[in-house]
Design a protein around this motif. Sequence first.
Motif, PDB file in Angstrom:
ATOM      1  N   PRO A 379       0.812  -1.227   0.000  1.00  0.00           N
ATOM      2  CA  PRO A 379       0.000   0.000   0.000  1.00  0.00           C
ATOM      3  C   PRO A 379       0.843   1.274   0.000  1.00  0.00           C
ATOM      4  N   CYS A 380       2.035   1.235   0.590  1.00  0.00           N
ATOM      5  CA  CYS A 380       2.928   2.392   0.527  1.00  0.00           C
ATOM      6  C   CYS A 380       3.354   2.660  -0.910  1.00  0.00           C
ATOM      7  N   MET A 381       3.627   1.609  -1.652  1.00  0.00           N
ATOM      8  CA  MET A 381       3.982   1.762  -3.065  1.00  0.00           C
ATOM      9  C   MET A 381       2.848   2.416  -3.830  1.00  0.00           C
ATOM     10  N   VAL A 382       1.622   1.958  -3.590  1.00  0.00           N
ATOM     11  CA  VAL A 382       0.458   2.537  -4.259  1.00  0.00           C
ATOM     12  C   VAL A 382       0.342   4.024  -3.940  1.00  0.00           C
ATOM     13  N   ALA A 383       0.528   4.378  -2.668  1.00  0.00           N
ATOM     14  CA  ALA A 383       0.404   5.775  -2.262  1.00  0.00           C
ATOM     15  C   ALA A 383       1.463   6.646  -2.927  1.00  0.00           C
ATOM     16  N   LEU A 384       2.715   6.172  -2.979  1.00  0.00           N
ATOM     17  CA  LEU A 384       3.779   6.978  -3.577  1.00  0.00           C
ATOM     18  C   LEU A 384       3.611   7.117  -5.090  1.00  0.00           C
ATOM     19  N   LEU A 385       2.957   6.167  -5.722  1.00  0.00           N
ATOM     20  CA  LEU A 385       2.774   6.237  -7.171  1.00  0.00           C
ATOM     21  C   LEU A 385       1.596   7.115  -7.572  1.00  0.00           C
ATOM     22  N   VAL A 386       0.478   7.019  -6.873  1.00  0.00           N
ATOM     23  CA  VAL A 386      -0.730   7.722  -7.314  1.00  0.00           C
ATOM     24  C   VAL A 386      -1.105   8.902  -6.428  1.00  0.00           C
ATOM     25  N   PHE A 387      -0.461   9.039  -5.276  1.00  0.00           N
ATOM     26  CA  PHE A 387      -0.858  10.095  -4.337  1.00  0.00           C
ATOM     27  C   PHE A 387       0.351  10.934  -3.915  1.00  0.00           C
ATOM     28  N   ALA A 388       1.373  10.965  -4.768  1.00  0.00           N
ATOM     29  CA  ALA A 388       2.616  11.648  -4.401  1.00  0.00           C
ATOM     30  C   ALA A 388       2.429  13.158  -4.300  1.00  0.00           C
ATOM     31  N   LYS A 389       1.721  13.761  -5.258  1.00  0.00           N
ATOM     32  CA  LYS A 389       1.585  15.215  -5.240  1.00  0.00           C
ATOM     33  C   LYS A 389       0.886  15.729  -3.981  1.00  0.00           C
ATOM     34  N   PRO A 390      -0.243  15.145  -3.546  1.00  0.00           N
ATOM     35  CA  PRO A 390      -0.837  15.621  -2.290  1.00  0.00           C
ATOM     36  C   PRO A 390       0.114  15.511  -1.100  1.00  0.00           C
ATOM     37  N   LEU A 391       0.884  14.434  -1.031  1.00  0.00           N
ATOM     38  CA  LEU A 391       1.819  14.276   0.079  1.00  0.00           C
ATOM     39  C   LEU A 391       2.883  15.369   0.061  1.00  0.00           C
ATOM     40  N   VAL A 392       3.455  15.619  -1.105  1.00  0.00           N
ATOM     41  CA  VAL A 392       4.498  16.647  -1.217  1.00  0.00           C
ATOM     42  C   VAL A 392       3.919  18.026  -0.934  1.00  0.00           C
ATOM     43  N   ALA A 393       2.720  18.307  -1.479  1.00  0.00           N
ATOM     44  CA  ALA A 393       2.124  19.629  -1.311  1.00  0.00           C
ATOM     45  C   ALA A 393       1.814  19.931   0.151  1.00  0.00           C
ATOM     46  N   VAL A 394       1.229  18.969   0.841  1.00  0.00           N
ATOM     47  CA  VAL A 394       0.831  19.213   2.230  1.00  0.00           C
ATOM     48  C   VAL A 394       2.054  19.323   3.143  1.00  0.00           C
ATOM     49  N   LEU A 395       3.085  18.551   2.870  1.00  0.00           N
ATOM     50  CA  LEU A 395       4.242  18.531   3.763  1.00  0.00           C
ATOM     51  C   LEU A 395       5.259  19.629   3.478  1.00  0.00           C
ATOM     52  N   TYR A 396       5.404  20.039   2.217  1.00  0.00           N
ATOM     53  CA  TYR A 396       6.488  20.948   1.866  1.00  0.00           C
ATOM     54  C   TYR A 396       6.050  22.305   1.300  1.00  0.00           C
ATOM     55  N   HIS A 397       4.836  22.417   0.787  1.00  0.00           N
ATOM     56  CA  HIS A 397       4.450  23.577  -0.024  1.00  0.00           C
ATOM     57  C   HIS A 397       4.119  24.779   0.856  1.00  0.00           C
ATOM     58  N   TYR A 398       5.153  25.376   1.434  1.00  0.00           N
ATOM     59  CA  TYR A 398       4.985  26.544   2.284  1.00  0.00           C
ATOM     60  C   TYR A 398       6.161  27.480   2.054  1.00  0.00           C
ATOM     61  N   GLY A 399       5.954  28.770   2.339  1.00  0.00           N
ATOM     62  CA  GLY A 399       7.046  29.725   2.285  1.00  0.00           C
ATOM     63  C   GLY A 399       7.762  29.745   0.947  1.00  0.00           C
ATOM     64  N   ARG A 404       6.582  24.922  -8.654  1.00  0.00           N
ATOM     65  CA  ARG A 404       7.451  24.082  -9.492  1.00  0.00           C
ATOM     66  C   ARG A 404       8.206  23.069  -8.643  1.00  0.00           C
ATOM     67  N   ASP A 405       8.586  23.454  -7.439  1.00  0.00           N
ATOM     68  CA  ASP A 405       9.290  22.524  -6.558  1.00  0.00           C
ATOM     69  C   ASP A 405       8.390  21.353  -6.170  1.00  0.00           C
ATOM     70  N   VAL A 406       7.105  21.620  -5.999  1.00  0.00           N
ATOM     71  CA  VAL A 406       6.157  20.535  -5.705  1.00  0.00           C
ATOM     72  C   VAL A 406       6.135  19.540  -6.859  1.00  0.00           C
ATOM     73  N   GLN A 407       6.037  20.051  -8.072  1.00  0.00           N
ATOM     74  CA  GLN A 407       5.958  19.171  -9.238  1.00  0.00           C
ATOM     75  C   GLN A 407       7.230  18.343  -9.406  1.00  0.00           C
ATOM     76  N   GLN A 408       8.380  18.978  -9.263  1.00  0.00           N
ATOM     77  CA  GLN A 408       9.636  18.264  -9.476  1.00  0.00           C
ATOM     78  C   GLN A 408       9.898  17.244  -8.364  1.00  0.00           C
ATOM     79  N   THR A 409       9.553  17.580  -7.129  1.00  0.00           N
ATOM     80  CA  THR A 409       9.720  16.627  -6.025  1.00  0.00           C
ATOM     81  C   THR A 409       8.754  15.460  -6.182  1.00  0.00           C
TER      82      THR A 409
END
Length: 569
Positions: A379-399, A404-409
């Motif tokens: 299930p972790c593999m599934v999450a990283l493949l199809v749900f990566a953008k929400p994870l990156v956005a919520v955890l890093y997308h500040y300041g 573009r950094d969200v997309q590349q990460t």
Amino acid sequence: THFLFASHALFTVVIHSLVKDHPLNIPSPFGPARLAAGARLQAHTLPPVSLFKAASTVSLLTLVSRITGLVRELLMASVFGVSAMTDAFNVAFRIPNLFRRVLGEGAFSQAFVPVLAATRAEEGDDGAKALIDHVGTLLAWTLVLLCIAGVLGAPWMVWAMASGMKQSPQGFDAAVTMTRWMFPYIGFMSLVALAGGILNTWKKFAVPAASPVLLNIALILSITLGAPLFARHGIEPIYAQAAGVMLGGLLQLGIQVPALLRLGLLPRIGVRWAAIRAAWADPTTRKVARLMLPALLGVSVAQVSLLINTQIASHLATGSVSWITYADRLMELPTALLGVALGVVLMPQLASARAKQDDERYSAMLDWGLRLVVVLSVPCMVALLVFAKPLVAVLYHYGAFADRDVQQTTLALAGYGVGIVGIVAIKVLAPGYFAKHDMRTPMLIAVAVLVFTQMMNLVLVPYLQHAALTLSIGVGAVINATWLLVGLLRRGSYRPLPGWGRFALQVVAASALLAVLLAWGAQHFDWVEMKAQRLQRIGLLAAMMIAAAVLYFGALWAAGLKLRQLLRR
């Protein structure tokens, strides 16, 4: 992060309660044929739930470490963003980390822990303590010489890891300065690895698992307090991170000392030449050194791959090193919770079973570990493949962390997702070789995989840029894990217990439902545009994670998988 911590703690408490309430109804993992050797099994087997309890302890404390690590990365992204200076810090921090993973937590632990466990089983605690003193003496003096060489050779090491940083002289000079400040960190962490190996062999897992939290706390303080202080005095704020790394290393080593003192196992470091000669003359110590050589080559292969990838990334777009680093932090969350926890717990137990020639217990522990890897990492593999953008956005997308950094990460994280099952499985499969003092086979496999991954980079980097680097690591990890598994099966070290076919179908079916839910959630909401709605975005992610967990484990239950029985086994 609070949700992750609370849910994992609740899950651990519930499972412990379920197991505790049924202590007399635990099915044997060895089957009826094992009953003939019941007396020997009773003498050598741990209490029924000890492996799970130990793995849960390591996993829970590792979760705290990874959560504080994510907080650290979130602050780093928000305060410093992605620039040549953040690339400089990431390169400088990777250099001592590379040596730490090769020498301390890599080759040394792989060679030392099995020998220590076997020595304790064969010669008792006195023989083990003598080995600890001798190994500690040689390790300490080796580290002193290595740290001096590292400080002097910092410019050459930075150039070897990221020569592309020469495009920004300020960034290159900063990387050299921070490498010199942080290189002694390898000394602290190698001694922490020595202490952790001792404590894990004595089944004291809490302190070694908790110590990384101190590094993250030190780095968080260096961002929130140190960076503004440095800026007020006209010093580049990113340098505060180097001070935080050194403070974190000192704290991690300091927390090990009381635990070792309570056990009477604090190594006595010889300072005279006679003590060093006596340590080297010990045949058991020399055995550790002999086993370290192939282990060193095997671990070095993975680090050489990282070195090559960092070198390539430094020649790509500015920020590529940082994008991969941020993705790596997210990938390490499931890797550490599952793979590291299981590997830490299984290594000394497998070595003990091998020393006592208990082949069936040895095989059954591998089977148990691999089933947990599958049921929790897929299930972790599934999450990283199809749900990566929400994870990156919520955890890093500040300041300062831009869209573009969200997309590349996200692209880098998806590459890791391809191989997350393999990355975790290696942590269980490799100890199956190390426990039998076979360092050569994993090393040869790692060399072959390195060649393959770099061939992939040669073909894919011109098209996928930095994402090709993480994709090649993911694919290589799957190949590596498969190769290790086939080797254990062929030599008869691992004999799978019945039920794997049905078990695999249950996991695949539940994961397919999970993929549908997460794909809908990733597409239905604009996670990047919700940057201003911070609390709403965090709450939405928490709701999605709760729904995903309920759906996945509910589907497993509906398919007939008895998770409680698996954990109790």
